[in-house]
Structures are given as structure tokens and as C-alpha cells.
Write a protein that holds these residues in place. Structure first.
Motif, PDB file in Angstrom:
ATOM      1  N   LEU A 129       0.832  -1.199   0.000  1.00 52.91           N
ATOM      2  CA  LEU A 129       0.000   0.000   0.000  1.00 52.91           C
ATOM      3  C   LEU A 129       0.869   1.251   0.000  1.00 52.91           C
ATOM      4  O   LEU A 129       0.569   2.252  -0.659  1.00 52.91           O
ATOM      5  N   GLU A 156       2.014   1.980  -3.337  1.00 51.20           N
ATOM      6  CA  GLU A 156       0.919   2.617  -4.052  1.00 51.20           C
ATOM      7  C   GLU A 156       0.865   4.102  -3.742  1.00 51.20           C
ATOM      8  O   GLU A 156       0.727   4.945  -4.631  1.00 51.20           O
ATOM      9  N   TRP A 190       3.568   2.393  -9.117  1.00 50.09           N
ATOM     10  CA  TRP A 190       2.502   1.464  -9.492  1.00 50.09           C
ATOM     11  C   TRP A 190       3.009   0.077  -9.828  1.00 50.09           C
ATOM     12  O   TRP A 190       2.438  -0.921  -9.413  1.00 50.09           O
ATOM     13  N   ALA A 230       4.145  -1.790  -6.772  1.00 54.37           N
ATOM     14  CA  ALA A 230       2.991  -2.159  -5.953  1.00 54.37           C
ATOM     15  C   ALA A 230       2.272  -3.343  -6.584  1.00 54.37           C
ATOM     16  O   ALA A 230       1.882  -4.290  -5.894  1.00 54.37           O
ATOM     17  N   ASP A 231       2.119  -3.283  -7.904  1.00 55.24           N
ATOM     18  CA  ASP A 231       1.416  -4.368  -8.595  1.00 55.24           C
ATOM     19  C   ASP A 231       2.143  -5.690  -8.402  1.00 55.24           C
ATOM     20  O   ASP A 231       1.519  -6.724  -8.134  1.00 55.24           O
ATOM     21  N   TYR A 277       1.524  -6.908  -4.880  1.00 53.14           N
ATOM     22  CA  TYR A 277       0.183  -7.470  -4.717  1.00 53.14           C
ATOM     23  C   TYR A 277       0.096  -8.828  -5.391  1.00 53.14           C
ATOM     24  O   TYR A 277      -0.484  -9.772  -4.852  1.00 53.14           O
ATOM     25  N   ARG A 311      -7.511  -3.490  -4.172  1.00 52.01           N
ATOM     26  CA  ARG A 311      -6.432  -2.518  -4.382  1.00 52.01           C
ATOM     27  C   ARG A 311      -6.098  -2.410  -5.868  1.00 52.01           C
ATOM     28  O   ARG A 311      -5.754  -1.336  -6.351  1.00 52.01           O
ATOM     29  N   ARG A 312      -6.222  -3.527  -6.582  1.00 53.32           N
ATOM     30  CA  ARG A 312      -5.959  -3.506  -8.023  1.00 53.32           C
ATOM     31  C   ARG A 312      -6.913  -2.541  -8.712  1.00 53.32           C
ATOM     32  O   ARG A 312      -6.526  -1.768  -9.592  1.00 53.32           O
ATOM     33  N   MET A 367      -5.945   1.009  -7.797  1.00 51.49           N
ATOM     34  CA  MET A 367      -4.755   1.481  -8.516  1.00 51.49           C
ATOM     35  C   MET A 367      -5.111   1.879  -9.939  1.00 51.49           C
ATOM     36  O   MET A 367      -4.629   2.897 -10.449  1.00 51.49           O
ATOM     37  N   GLN A 417      -4.768   5.735 -11.474  1.00 50.66           N
ATOM     38  CA  GLN A 417      -3.961   6.078 -12.644  1.00 50.66           C
ATOM     39  C   GLN A 417      -4.805   6.590 -13.792  1.00 50.66           C
ATOM     40  O   GLN A 417      -4.296   6.860 -14.877  1.00 50.66           O
TER      41      GLN A 417
END
Lengths: 302, 206
Positions: A106, A109, A114, A117-118, A121, A137-138, A141, A145
């Protein structure tokens, strides 16, 4: 969704804490329980507890929950250093924790990293494919964006697995409305009404979307759902009362002269109009003249 | 310049400006909108925006609430010789500078009754920078329709087409922000949820 009682309790606590009247922990627990977004207050009051060693130890094991709550609030307020510190403390205490791993992702993020973070996750999901928070969260995000079609895609995938998540259906409906994709929004509200038929909010939203779509059939259905909202709310929902008036007027414009429809329609409309006028007279009397004129123009056209 | 809005200036009063910005600050995680209230100047060369009414902070794309609000607002202000002369929109994301479909549609609708209507879009970066920049220009972008009825951004560099009526408006705005005045703002959403809340915000500037 929050009830009126809960809202009052929250506001009372909030002003108490803001005015240094104590009750910070109670407030923070309530915010956590109701899943509200009060990040600036949580950050301020949470930190005041965490930075005070005696207050902190008085929390016992709840101390870690507070660190987590403050970390998230800090990220929402872009106080990334505070968040980093909280997460560090948690990492030290729980070295193998996936829950802390989520917080670290997080933070990536929040920094706008990004891709990192991706990746984080994705790897967390490998071990725990049914973690709802990470799936969501996906979506978040993608939204952050500006990739709204991506957010919609992820959200639809999410709902295929977790179809009972009402908040997710509502979020999807709101995204559709913002893109003027009203048919798709209607579908979401239909799902919600099917699973929770006595929640007036969904009837109302569905009616609003149908009215926006327009066309005789949609207007007639919208009117039915405004009426059911009035039913479910004991006639107290101003939006539904207005909705009935708008629908009747619009239906008459579209049909122009089908007398059966008119007679029935105008009864409900004049009832709704009466209730509105009575309410405005009591609670917003200075706005009554405009209301009367507006209602007149709606009934005249029907 | 052949369109009717081709040469018009737009002048935004402090009260309208502050109301709209405070409304956006009151709902930092959603898109919000509002209508601009005003008239054509006696010299016929400017649209004077005297006031504003904050509208919604959720479901901006739905018609019923919009229709009701426009009816009631128009009714109230026409009695004072004022019209709905434009639309204000603030996007959900701070880096989103696009004028979306909902905003354009509402703008088009307002143009049917007031052809020279304008759209103001909140410039989030400018708002954020305001504390340090001491900029005197508005933290909004101005859009007007061209001859083909497309919404076009009016470039702000050295332009006299869009101005704040009171040069100290930003100072007053910053003051209101520091005292968290946005908390008291009532919009039409709030009114529909509780009609005792007044969308005219009468006590705001006391």
C-alpha cells in the motif's frame, strides 16, 4: 452504510476529541468499525496516542491495530514518513506477516510506484488468492492512474468471485454512471435489489438511473421504484417524492393522451406533491414558493 | 471570431469563486459540480458571475436530481433578475484535466437557455500551489463553446477574457481554507437529504 444513530455518535465523539475532551481511542475504534474515511482526524488523534508511551502501553495488544490504522490514514494524507515508521514498527513485531506485507504494498501505491505495488500485490495473491482487500487494491490502482476501463475490468473480475460484495456493486454502478453507461449501472442496481430487496437506497438509485435512460418503459419502471422507495421509507424520502413527480410529468409528455394512465398517474403525483409542500412548509418555508411553482409546472405538463 | 461567445469576457465574483472552491474541498475524494449565477453586463461585453450554487458530490451523471435543482434554482434567481450562466466541475482525481461527458452535457443543456454559458473546471495543481504562489488568478480553467458548439479551453496566458472581480479573492480564499470554512458548505445533495439545509449558504460569508 452508516445508520443515523451511528452517525450522531460519531459526530459527537469527533467534536469531543477535537476539543480535547478525551475519548480518542473510542473514536478511533468507531471509525475502524464503521470503515469510514476520516484520515486527517485518525492521523492526528492516533499519533497523539502512539507518541505517548503510557497511553500506548495502556492499549495492550490493540497497540498494533492502532499502528495499522494510523499507517493507512497517514498514507491517505500523504504523510509517507509517518506511514513508513508505523510499518517499520509492525514489521519488527511481526516479521513474517502477510498483513504487514499488504501495508508495505500500500505504501508503494501511495508513493505512486505502481509497477512495484502491482508486483507486490501479485506475489501476495499467489499465497492468498482469495484476499479481497488485495483484489480491491488492483481496482483502486487502476482508478488512481486514470485507467477507468481497467478499473471496470478488474472490478467485474472481482465480482465474478465475490458476487455478494454489495459495496463493490455500488462502486461499479457509480463508475458506470460517471461514464454515462446507464444500462450497465442499472444492471448493478438490479443485482443489489435482488440480494437486498428492502434497502431503499438501491430502489432509489435504480429509479434515478432508469429515469436518466428515458423512454416510456424505463420511466414507468422508474416510477414503480420511486414508489417502492416511498413505501420503504415511510414517505420521508424527498428524492423519491420528487422522482414520482418527474416521472409522471415525463410519462405524460411521452404518451400524450392515454387517459387511463393519466388518471392513475396524477393521483400518486398529487399525493407526492402534497407531502413535499407540507414538508417544505414545515422545514424550509423560505424555499416553498419555488417548490410550488416547480411542482405546478410538472403537474401542468401532465 | 464568429461565435456568440467569441468576444465575451467572463468575470467571476469572489463569493461565487470561494463557494465553488470550498465545495470541492469539502468533498476531496469525489467529483463535485455547481452552477454559476449571473447576468450579461450592461455594456453587453461580459458575463458577470455574481453567485454560485454548489450542486452535487455523488452521482453527478444522473438526471432527476439535476432537473429538480435547476428548476428550483432558476425559479429563485429569476425573481432577482439573474440567470444560470454556467457550470462548475471538479474532477475526482487531482491530475485529471479532462472535461468529461457529464460536464459537457450539462454545459450544453445550460447553453440552451443561456447561449453564452461557460464551464469552469477546477485546476487542482493551481489550488494546491496557491499557498506558496501568491497567484492572483483564479484556480479554475474556463471553457466556452466555439462556433461548432464544441467546448474549448480559453488559454489563460495574458488573457483578459477571464478574471476575478476582486483582485484579493485568492487571499480571502486562503484565509477561509485555513479556518476550514469548507465544513459549513451546503450543496443540493445535502438539501435533498435534509431540506432544512439551505443551498443558498446564507451564513457563509459572515
Amino acid at each position: 452504510m452508516v445508520t443515523k444513530t451511528e452517525e450522531n455518535q460519531l459526530n459527537r465523539l469527533e467534536s469531543q476529541v477535537d476539543n480535547a475532551g478525551g475519548g480518542a481511542w473510542e473514536y478511533l475504534c468507531l471509525v475502524r468499525k464503521l470503515k469510514l474515511r476520516r484520515s486527517d482526524k485518525v492521523l492526528k488523534h492516533g499519533l497523539s496516542i502512539l507518541n505517548n508511551p503510557s497511553k500506548r502501553s495502556a492499549l495492550g495488544p490493540e497497540e498494533w491495530t492502532l499502528y495499522e490504522q494510523v499507517a493507512v490514514a497517514a498514507m491517505d494524507c500523504q504523510s509517507l514518513d509517518v506511514a513508513k515508521d508505523c510499518i517499520k514498527v509492525l514489521r519488527k513485531k511481526f516479521p513474517d506477516s502477510k498483513r504487514v506485507g499488504r501495508l508495505e504494498a500500500l505504501l508503494l501505491e501511495a508513493k505512486g510506484s505502481w509497477e512495484l505495488a502491482d508486483k507486490a500485490y501479485s506475489s501476495l495473491l499467489e499465497d492468498n488468492p482469495l484476499d479481497q482487500t488485495i483484489h480491491k487494491r488492483r481496482v483502486a490502482m487502476a482508478k488512481a492512474q486514470g485507467n477507468i476501463p481497467g478499473a471496470i475490468e478488474w472490478l467485474n473480475k472481482y465480482l465474478e468471485i465475490f458476487m455478494a460484495d454489495h459495496d463493490a456493486w455500488r462502486e461499479l454502478a457509480e463508475i458506470y454512471v460517471s461514464l454515462q453507461m446507464y444500462k450497465q449501472a442499472a444492471f448493478c442496481y438490479e443485482e443489489l435489489i435482488l440480494s437486498q430487496p428492502t434497502v431503499p437506497l438501491y430502489h432509489l438509485a435504480y429509479a434515478d438511473v432508469l429515469y436518466t435512460l428515458g423512454g416510456l418503459e424505463n420511466l414507468q419502471t422508474a416510477k414503480k421504484y420511486y414508489t417502492s422507495t416511498i413505501d420503504l421509507t415511510g414517505g420521508k424520502n424527498t428524492r423519491a417524492l420528487f422522482g414520482v413527480c418527474l416521472c409522471t410529468s415525463a410519462i405524460t409528455q411521452v404518451t400524450k393522451g392515454k387517459s387511463k394512465e393519466e388518471k392513475e398517474g396524477s393521483q400518486v403525483q398529487s399525493l407526492a406533491a402534497k407531502v413535499l409542500e407540507k414538508d417544505y412548509k414545515q422545514r424550509a418555508p423560505d424555499k416553498l414558493p419555488q417548490l410550488t411553482t416547480a411542482l405546478k409546472s410538472l403537474t401542468l405538463s401532465s | 471570431m464568429g461565435s456568440s461567445s467569441g468576444d465575451l469576457r467572463y468575470e467571476l465574483s469572489q463569493n461565487a469563486y470561494i463557494k465553488l472552491v470550498l465545495h470541492s474541498l469539502n468533498h476531496p475524494t469525489s467529483s463535485v459540480n455547481g452552477v454559476l449565477i449571473g447576468r450579461i453586463s450592461p455594456s453587453n461585453d461580459a458575463v458577470l458571475i455574481d453567485d454560485a450554487v454548489p450542486l452535487f458530490h455523488s452521482h453527478l451523471g444522473l438526471l432527476p436530481q439535476l432537473e429538480i435543482s435547476l428548476m428550483l434554482i432558476e425559479e429563485y434567481f429569476s425573481a432577482k433578475g439573474l440567470n444560470i450562466v454556467g457550470y462548475f466541475h471538479a474532477n475526482e482525481r487531482s491530475d485529471d484535466y479532462e472535461l468529461g461527458g457529464v460536464a459537457k452535457n450539462i454545459g450544453d443543456h445550460i447553453c440552451r437557455y443561456f447561449p453564452q454559458a461557460a464551464i469552469l473546471l477546477l485546476d487542482n495543481k493551481k489550488l494546491e500551489a496557491l499557498k506558496k504562489s501568491k497567484d492572483r488568478s483564479a484556480v479554475t480553467q474556463l471553457y466556452v463553446r466555439d462556433a461548432s458548439k464544441n467546448w474549448k479551453l480559453v488559454q489563460s496566458e495574458g488573457n483578459s477574457r477571464f478574471s476575478l472581480r476582486e483582485p484579493s479573492a485568492n487571499l480571502i480564499l486562503l484565509d477561509y481554507i485555513s479556518t476550514e470554512k469548507w465544513k459549513g458548505i451546503v450543496d443540493f445533495d445535502d438539501h435533498l437529504d435534509d431540506i432544512s439545509k439551505d443551498w443558498l449558504n446564507p451564513g457563509l460569508f459572515n
